[in-house]
Design a protein around this motif. Sequence first.
Motif, PDB file in Angstrom:
ATOM      1  N   PHE A 199       0.872  -1.176   0.000  1.00 10.67           N
ATOM      2  CA  PHE A 199       0.000   0.000   0.000  1.00 10.67           C
ATOM      3  C   PHE A 199       0.908   1.225   0.000  1.00 10.67           C
ATOM      4  CE2 PHE A 199      -3.415   2.640   2.124  1.00 10.67           C
ATOM      5  CZ  PHE A 199      -4.415   2.395   1.189  1.00 10.67           C
ATOM      6  N   PRO A 200       0.589   2.267  -0.763  1.00  8.81           N
ATOM      7  CA  PRO A 200       1.503   3.411  -0.825  1.00  8.81           C
ATOM      8  C   PRO A 200       1.528   4.279   0.424  1.00  8.81           C
ATOM      9  CG  PRO A 200      -0.466   3.831  -2.151  1.00  8.81           C
ATOM     10  CD  PRO A 200      -0.535   2.397  -1.710  1.00  8.81           C
ATOM     11  N   ILE A 201       0.382   4.436   1.089  1.00  5.78           N
ATOM     12  CA  ILE A 201       0.334   5.332   2.245  1.00  5.78           C
ATOM     13  C   ILE A 201       1.210   4.779   3.359  1.00  5.78           C
ATOM     14  CG2 ILE A 201      -1.138   6.402   4.002  1.00  5.78           C
ATOM     15  CD1 ILE A 201      -3.430   6.318   2.015  1.00  5.78           C
ATOM     16  N   GLY A 202       2.096   5.580   3.842  1.00  5.63           N
ATOM     17  CA  GLY A 202       3.050   5.160   4.858  1.00  5.63           C
ATOM     18  C   GLY A 202       4.391   4.820   4.239  1.00  5.63           C
ATOM     19  N   ASN A 203       4.393   3.990   3.192  1.00  4.23           N
ATOM     20  CA  ASN A 203       5.661   3.602   2.584  1.00  4.23           C
ATOM     21  C   ASN A 203       6.319   4.744   1.815  1.00  4.23           C
ATOM     22  OD1 ASN A 203       5.829   0.891   3.488  1.00  4.23           O
ATOM     23  ND2 ASN A 203       4.299   0.296   1.973  1.00  4.23           N
ATOM     24  N   ILE A 204       5.528   5.611   1.200  1.00  4.57           N
ATOM     25  CA  ILE A 204       6.105   6.786   0.536  1.00  4.57           C
ATOM     26  C   ILE A 204       6.795   7.661   1.579  1.00  4.57           C
ATOM     27  CG2 ILE A 204       5.582   8.884  -0.762  1.00  4.57           C
ATOM     28  CD1 ILE A 204       5.338   6.302  -2.417  1.00  4.57           C
ATOM     29  N   GLU A 205       6.130   7.861   2.713  1.00  3.89           N
ATOM     30  CA  GLU A 205       6.720   8.658   3.789  1.00  3.89           C
ATOM     31  C   GLU A 205       7.973   7.990   4.352  1.00  3.89           C
ATOM     32  OE1 GLU A 205       2.325   9.901   3.899  1.00  3.89           O
ATOM     33  OE2 GLU A 205       3.475   8.110   3.422  1.00  3.89           O
ATOM     34  N   VAL A 206       7.918   6.669   4.543  1.00  5.48           N
ATOM     35  CA  VAL A 206       9.067   5.940   5.091  1.00  5.48           C
ATOM     36  C   VAL A 206      10.287   6.117   4.193  1.00  5.48           C
ATOM     37  CG1 VAL A 206       9.981   3.605   5.441  1.00  5.48           C
ATOM     38  CG2 VAL A 206       7.774   4.241   6.430  1.00  5.48           C
ATOM     39  N   ALA A 232       8.934  14.382  -5.489  1.00  4.96           N
ATOM     40  CA  ALA A 232       9.173  13.731  -4.199  1.00  4.96           C
ATOM     41  C   ALA A 232       8.680  12.297  -4.218  1.00  4.96           C
ATOM     42  CB  ALA A 232       8.491  14.527  -3.092  1.00  4.96           C
ATOM     43  N   VAL A 233       7.528  12.056  -4.839  1.00  2.00           N
ATOM     44  CA  VAL A 233       6.983  10.699  -4.921  1.00  2.00           C
ATOM     45  C   VAL A 233       7.905   9.812  -5.753  1.00  2.00           C
ATOM     46  CG1 VAL A 233       5.069   9.311  -5.826  1.00  2.00           C
ATOM     47  CG2 VAL A 233       4.596  11.396  -4.517  1.00  2.00           C
ATOM     48  N   GLU A 234       8.410  10.325  -6.859  1.00  2.00           N
ATOM     49  CA  GLU A 234       9.328   9.542  -7.687  1.00  2.00           C
ATOM     50  C   GLU A 234      10.628   9.246  -6.937  1.00  2.00           C
ATOM     51  OE1 GLU A 234       8.723   7.948 -10.454  1.00  2.00           O
ATOM     52  OE2 GLU A 234       6.664   8.693 -10.263  1.00  2.00           O
ATOM     53  N   GLU A 235      11.071  10.197  -6.135  1.00  3.11           N
ATOM     54  CA  GLU A 235      12.259   9.970  -5.323  1.00  3.11           C
ATOM     55  C   GLU A 235      12.008   8.847  -4.319  1.00  3.11           C
ATOM     56  OE1 GLU A 235      15.608  12.658  -2.993  1.00  3.11           O
ATOM     57  OE2 GLU A 235      13.566  13.450  -3.201  1.00  3.11           O
ATOM     58  N   ALA A 236      10.795   8.801  -3.767  1.00  2.00           N
ATOM     59  CA  ALA A 236      10.443   7.730  -2.828  1.00  2.00           C
ATOM     60  C   ALA A 236      10.438   6.376  -3.527  1.00  2.00           C
ATOM     61  CB  ALA A 236       9.077   8.026  -2.208  1.00  2.00           C
ATOM     62  N   PHE A 237       9.884   6.313  -4.737  1.00  2.00           N
ATOM     63  CA  PHE A 237       9.888   5.043  -5.471  1.00  2.00           C
ATOM     64  C   PHE A 237      11.309   4.603  -5.808  1.00  2.00           C
ATOM     65  CE2 PHE A 237       5.319   5.782  -6.359  1.00  2.00           C
ATOM     66  CZ  PHE A 237       4.848   4.506  -6.081  1.00  2.00           C
ATOM     67  N   ALA A 238      12.167   5.545  -6.157  1.00  3.03           N
ATOM     68  CA  ALA A 238      13.566   5.201  -6.437  1.00  3.03           C
ATOM     69  C   ALA A 238      14.236   4.639  -5.191  1.00  3.03           C
ATOM     70  CB  ALA A 238      14.313   6.437  -6.942  1.00  3.03           C
ATOM     71  N   ARG A 239      13.917   5.207  -4.043  1.00  2.00           N
ATOM     72  CA  ARG A 239      14.477   4.712  -2.783  1.00  2.00           C
ATOM     73  C   ARG A 239      13.956   3.312  -2.475  1.00  2.00           C
ATOM     74  NH1 ARG A 239      18.799   4.761   0.549  1.00  2.00           N
ATOM     75  NH2 ARG A 239      18.273   5.129   2.751  1.00  2.00           N
ATOM     76  N   LEU A 240      12.689   3.061  -2.745  1.00  2.00           N
ATOM     77  CA  LEU A 240      12.129   1.726  -2.541  1.00  2.00           C
ATOM     78  C   LEU A 240      12.738   0.726  -3.522  1.00  2.00           C
ATOM     79  CD1 LEU A 240       8.405   2.764  -1.958  1.00  2.00           C
ATOM     80  CD2 LEU A 240       9.918   1.726  -0.250  1.00  2.00           C
ATOM     81  N   ASP A 241      13.080   1.172  -4.734  1.00  2.00           N
ATOM     82  CA  ASP A 241      13.790   0.312  -5.678  1.00  2.00           C
ATOM     83  C   ASP A 241      15.117  -0.158  -5.092  1.00  2.00           C
ATOM     84  OD1 ASP A 241      12.034   0.104  -7.842  1.00  2.00           O
ATOM     85  OD2 ASP A 241      12.705   1.989  -8.734  1.00  2.00           O
ATOM     86  N   GLN A 242      15.802   0.748  -4.403  1.00  2.00           N
ATOM     87  CA  GLN A 242      17.062   0.381  -3.759  1.00  2.00           C
ATOM     88  C   GLN A 242      16.842  -0.714  -2.709  1.00  2.00           C
ATOM     89  OE1 GLN A 242      18.857   3.886  -2.090  1.00  2.00           O
ATOM     90  NE2 GLN A 242      18.972   4.963  -4.056  1.00  2.00           N
ATOM     91  N   TRP A 396       1.733   3.064  -7.731  1.00  2.00           N
ATOM     92  CA  TRP A 396       2.140   1.946  -6.870  1.00  2.00           C
ATOM     93  C   TRP A 396       1.825   0.612  -7.540  1.00  2.00           C
ATOM     94  CZ3 TRP A 396       4.731   1.499  -2.249  1.00  2.00           C
ATOM     95  CH2 TRP A 396       4.634   0.269  -1.598  1.00  2.00           C
ATOM     96  N   ARG A 397       0.627   0.463  -8.071  1.00  2.17           N
ATOM     97  CA  ARG A 397       0.236  -0.801  -8.719  1.00  2.17           C
ATOM     98  C   ARG A 397       1.133  -1.104  -9.914  1.00  2.17           C
ATOM     99  NH1 ARG A 397      -4.998   0.750  -6.837  1.00  2.17           N
ATOM    100  NH2 ARG A 397      -5.272   2.196  -8.588  1.00  2.17           N
ATOM    101  N   LEU A 398       1.451  -0.075 -10.704  1.00  2.00           N
ATOM    102  CA  LEU A 398       2.343  -0.253 -11.848  1.00  2.00           C
ATOM    103  C   LEU A 398       3.726  -0.703 -11.369  1.00  2.00           C
ATOM    104  CD1 LEU A 398       2.913   0.035 -14.879  1.00  2.00           C
ATOM    105  CD2 LEU A 398       3.499   2.447 -14.453  1.00  2.00           C
ATOM    106  N   TRP A 399       4.216  -0.063 -10.331  1.00  2.00           N
ATOM    107  CA  TRP A 399       5.532  -0.401  -9.774  1.00  2.00           C
ATOM    108  C   TRP A 399       5.559  -1.834  -9.255  1.00  2.00           C
ATOM    109  CZ3 TRP A 399       6.997  -0.890  -4.392  1.00  2.00           C
ATOM    110  CH2 TRP A 399       8.379  -0.934  -4.173  1.00  2.00           C
ATOM    111  N   ARG A 400       4.517  -2.233  -8.539  1.00  2.00           N
ATOM    112  CA  ARG A 400       4.473  -3.582  -7.979  1.00  2.00           C
ATOM    113  C   ARG A 400       4.333  -4.646  -9.083  1.00  2.00           C
ATOM    114  NH1 ARG A 400       5.106  -6.452  -5.168  1.00  2.00           N
ATOM    115  NH2 ARG A 400       3.342  -7.153  -3.943  1.00  2.00           N
TER     116      ARG A 400
END
Length: 403
Positions: A199-206, A232-242, A396-400
């Motif tokens: 779920f995106p809420i919470g994980n984007i902030e994390v 900022a959201v794209e930066e969060a997804f890049a961080r989650l990719d890491q 989020w769904r596309l990323w997952r």
Amino acid sequence: MCAQARPPTGFPSELPKLLHNLKIIIAFVCTAIVFASGCGNEGGHSTEAAGPVRVVSWGGQFQQDLMESWVLPSAKAVKVDVESESWDGDYGALKARIEQGVNSWDIVHVESQFVVDIDRSKLFHKLNFAYQRLESIEPELSGAVKATLQDGYAIPVLQYGYVLAYREDQIPASKGAKLAWPALWDSEKYPGSCGLRDFPIGNIEVALLSLGKSPESSLYQSDLRPADVQSAVEEAFARLDQLLTIRNIVWWKQGDELQRGLTSGRMALAGAWSGRVYSAHTELCPDPSKDPEDCVLRLSSAEALVSTDWWVIPKNAPHAAAAEKILVSLFQKDRVPSAANFSKKQGYLVPVVDALPNNDRAASHYLTAGSQKNPEAISLDDRFWSENYTWIADRWRLWRSKQ
């Protein structure tokens, strides 16, 4: 000219007029009775569907405790029958059912971003009772929570935190340390599988917090341009990719999955609902006399992402009037022990007076960590997520789907 007819002897001349007036009085009284009942129709029968009020929450032991400890006693007090169902939080599906007029649920447990939806007047039943009738409501609610309550479309259920949980017995370096969100990205020092809510809420902030960036300034600030938010959201997804490159991620959707992952040790670390961490704690460390920080399962209160869950009655719910009775009954003074009992069992702070136990160290620890009583907490911004949820959830769904 014909003579005026006279009534038969012994029949009062004013009686026809009296009978006419009596009919008017009877009609007025009957109308008033039907109006006051709020449930009349032309035949004088109830317009609400027959059957019990259907109460929907998040399932498992959580829902069993919620129903048995708090909801059922409240429903019994107002003589309303209920039945319980669970759901997975698919707000798109719920919204579609309401808009298409095929919803069969009466009371639904939802998260905060759904309650402040711009279309809430079309989605939710407007509650027909005064705030003052909620006798035991916590007087020190935050401004945002109180404003949502007074808006009249929802009643708060509990507060929770999306927190960092970890198994100290599986991560030697964590013993005596105070972990925070960046620990998820330090797999050499803190190894093991990581659980995250799908779920995106919470994980984007994390993800942003792990970079030392504040959600308040990066996402929530009202004068940010859309391009700044998207960046900022794209930066969060890049961080989650890491994170995906260094950890095995266990994606959980429901609280039972999370709880099993923590108790079994399948998740060495996790972004977790605070109450579910407490439930796992009581399985692993059942002795209430022990310090909660002596347990193999630990929780970090640093930068807990805190929010409020709500009860809503969907628009045109089959048993809206009976559902309202239950919601009011939940917050009567004699139901405080019921609310506090659920709160202690599940580790979520309920918004009633005297809900925080003084004689249970573990319960107090978890209840405080996952609520606005935690001085290190960050409040999830309902306005931001209501306005931006759809496009971020699509992203989020596309990323997952590519994992």
